[in-house]
Design a protein around this motif. Structure first.
Motif, PDB file in Angstrom:
ATOM      1  N   GLU A  79       0.832  -1.210   0.000  1.00 27.16           N
ATOM      2  CA  GLU A  79       0.000   0.000   0.000  1.00 27.16           C
ATOM      3  C   GLU A  79       0.864   1.257   0.000  1.00 27.16           C
ATOM      4  O   GLU A  79       0.556   2.226  -0.714  1.00 27.16           O
ATOM      5  CB  GLU A  79      -0.959   0.010   1.191  1.00 27.16           C
ATOM      6  CG  GLU A  79      -1.872   1.219   1.227  1.00 27.16           C
ATOM      7  CD  GLU A  79      -2.818   1.329   0.033  1.00 27.16           C
ATOM      8  OE1 GLU A  79      -3.314   2.451  -0.211  1.00 27.16           O
ATOM      9  OE2 GLU A  79      -3.078   0.326  -0.661  1.00 27.16           O
ATOM     10  N   HIS A  85       2.190   1.643  -3.489  1.00 21.49           N
ATOM     11  CA  HIS A  85       1.104   2.103  -4.361  1.00 21.49           C
ATOM     12  C   HIS A  85       0.876   3.600  -4.190  1.00 21.49           C
ATOM     13  O   HIS A  85       0.788   4.352  -5.173  1.00 21.49           O
ATOM     14  CB  HIS A  85      -0.174   1.320  -4.058  1.00 21.49           C
ATOM     15  CG  HIS A  85      -1.411   1.921  -4.636  1.00 21.49           C
ATOM     16  ND1 HIS A  85      -1.629   2.012  -5.992  1.00 21.49           N
ATOM     17  CD2 HIS A  85      -2.487   2.471  -4.046  1.00 21.49           C
ATOM     18  CE1 HIS A  85      -2.796   2.597  -6.201  1.00 21.49           C
ATOM     19  NE2 HIS A  85      -3.339   2.884  -5.034  1.00 21.49           N
ATOM     20  N   GLN A  86       0.786   4.060  -2.961  1.00 23.67           N
ATOM     21  CA  GLN A  86       0.567   5.483  -2.709  1.00 23.67           C
ATOM     22  C   GLN A  86       1.749   6.314  -3.200  1.00 23.67           C
ATOM     23  O   GLN A  86       1.567   7.367  -3.826  1.00 23.67           O
ATOM     24  CB  GLN A  86       0.316   5.737  -1.220  1.00 23.67           C
ATOM     25  CG  GLN A  86      -0.981   5.164  -0.708  1.00 23.67           C
ATOM     26  CD  GLN A  86      -2.207   5.798  -1.336  1.00 23.67           C
ATOM     27  OE1 GLN A  86      -2.208   6.968  -1.718  1.00 23.67           O
ATOM     28  NE2 GLN A  86      -3.261   5.026  -1.462  1.00 23.67           N
ATOM     29  N   GLU A  91       1.624   5.918  -7.302  1.00 26.71           N
ATOM     30  CA  GLU A  91       0.408   6.233  -8.047  1.00 26.71           C
ATOM     31  C   GLU A  91      -0.574   7.156  -7.328  1.00 26.71           C
ATOM     32  O   GLU A  91      -1.559   7.590  -7.920  1.00 26.71           O
ATOM     33  CB  GLU A  91      -0.308   4.932  -8.418  1.00 26.71           C
ATOM     34  CG  GLU A  91       0.524   4.048  -9.329  1.00 26.71           C
ATOM     35  CD  GLU A  91      -0.079   2.697  -9.615  1.00 26.71           C
ATOM     36  OE1 GLU A  91       0.247   2.142 -10.676  1.00 26.71           O
ATOM     37  OE2 GLU A  91      -0.856   2.176  -8.791  1.00 26.71           O
ATOM     38  N   GLY A  92      -0.308   7.451  -6.074  1.00 26.52           N
ATOM     39  CA  GLY A  92      -1.226   8.302  -5.320  1.00 26.52           C
ATOM     40  C   GLY A  92      -0.885   9.772  -5.472  1.00 26.52           C
ATOM     41  O   GLY A  92       0.163  10.136  -6.011  1.00 26.52           O
ATOM     42  N   SER A 107       0.911  13.745  -0.792  1.00 29.62           N
ATOM     43  CA  SER A 107       0.116  13.887   0.421  1.00 29.62           C
ATOM     44  C   SER A 107       0.983  13.768   1.663  1.00 29.62           C
ATOM     45  O   SER A 107       1.914  12.956   1.712  1.00 29.62           O
ATOM     46  CB  SER A 107      -0.941  12.773   0.440  1.00 29.62           C
ATOM     47  OG  SER A 107      -1.516  12.621   1.706  1.00 29.62           O
ATOM     48  N   TRP A 167       1.162  10.275   3.195  1.00 32.93           N
ATOM     49  CA  TRP A 167       2.128   9.332   2.625  1.00 32.93           C
ATOM     50  C   TRP A 167       3.362  10.144   2.224  1.00 32.93           C
ATOM     51  O   TRP A 167       3.517  10.537   1.070  1.00 32.93           O
ATOM     52  CB  TRP A 167       1.535   8.609   1.412  1.00 32.93           C
ATOM     53  CG  TRP A 167       0.330   7.804   1.751  1.00 32.93           C
ATOM     54  CD1 TRP A 167      -0.972   8.179   1.618  1.00 32.93           C
ATOM     55  CD2 TRP A 167       0.316   6.485   2.300  1.00 32.93           C
ATOM     56  NE1 TRP A 167      -1.798   7.156   2.048  1.00 32.93           N
ATOM     57  CE2 TRP A 167      -1.035   6.114   2.466  1.00 32.93           C
ATOM     58  CE3 TRP A 167       1.308   5.575   2.675  1.00 32.93           C
ATOM     59  CZ2 TRP A 167      -1.419   4.875   2.986  1.00 32.93           C
ATOM     60  CZ3 TRP A 167       0.932   4.348   3.185  1.00 32.93           C
ATOM     61  CH2 TRP A 167      -0.410   4.010   3.335  1.00 32.93           C
ATOM     62  N   THR A 176       5.361  10.130  -1.111  1.00 31.55           N
ATOM     63  CA  THR A 176       4.806  10.617  -2.375  1.00 31.55           C
ATOM     64  C   THR A 176       5.579  11.823  -2.900  1.00 31.55           C
ATOM     65  O   THR A 176       5.531  12.103  -4.097  1.00 31.55           O
ATOM     66  CB  THR A 176       3.306  10.973  -2.250  1.00 31.55           C
ATOM     67  OG1 THR A 176       3.129  11.982  -1.244  1.00 31.55           O
ATOM     68  CG2 THR A 176       2.476   9.750  -1.898  1.00 31.55           C
TER      69      THR A 176
END
Length: 108
Positions: A52, A55-56, A59-60, A63, A66, A69
């Motif tokens: 997870e 993924h963040q 592709e997130g 933020s 996270w 990112t």
């Protein structure tokens, strides 16, 4: 200096003979600004428990929830994952294809 969460301490107890009470409660961190000043970043993630976060990160949206990112804004990041850590990537097949077909001049 930051406080480690109970979960982080549990996760790291394996480095202290399984005794969570021996795991430090505080840690020193490096700021994201300092990390972003690096010429080349290498991030290694293994295991499904990182899926997870990976993924963040990839592709997130950028933020504070996270922090990794912010690496989306860095011009030279190499991310190395095992299949389990990559399992939540919606575009995983595309990333593998892009890596396998990158031009010779584009090195790690």
């Amino acid at each position: 200096m930051k406080s480690l969460t109970h979960q982080t301490r549990l996760d790291n107890a394996r480095f202290f003979d399984g005794d969570v009470e021996q795991v430090p409660k505080l840690c020193l961190t490096q700021g994201l600004g300092t990390i972003m000043e690096a010429k080349h970043l290498v991030l290694v993630a293994t295991g499904g428990n990182k899926a997870e976060a990976v993924h963040q990160m990839v592709e997130g949206p950028i933020s504070a929830m996270w922090p990794a990112t912010v690496l989306q804004m860095h011009p030279h990041v190499t991310v190395m994952l095992d299949d389990a850590a990559a399992s939540r990537l919606q575009l995983g097949d595309y990333y593998r294809h892009a890596y396998e077909n990158k031009p010779e001049w584009q090195s790690l």
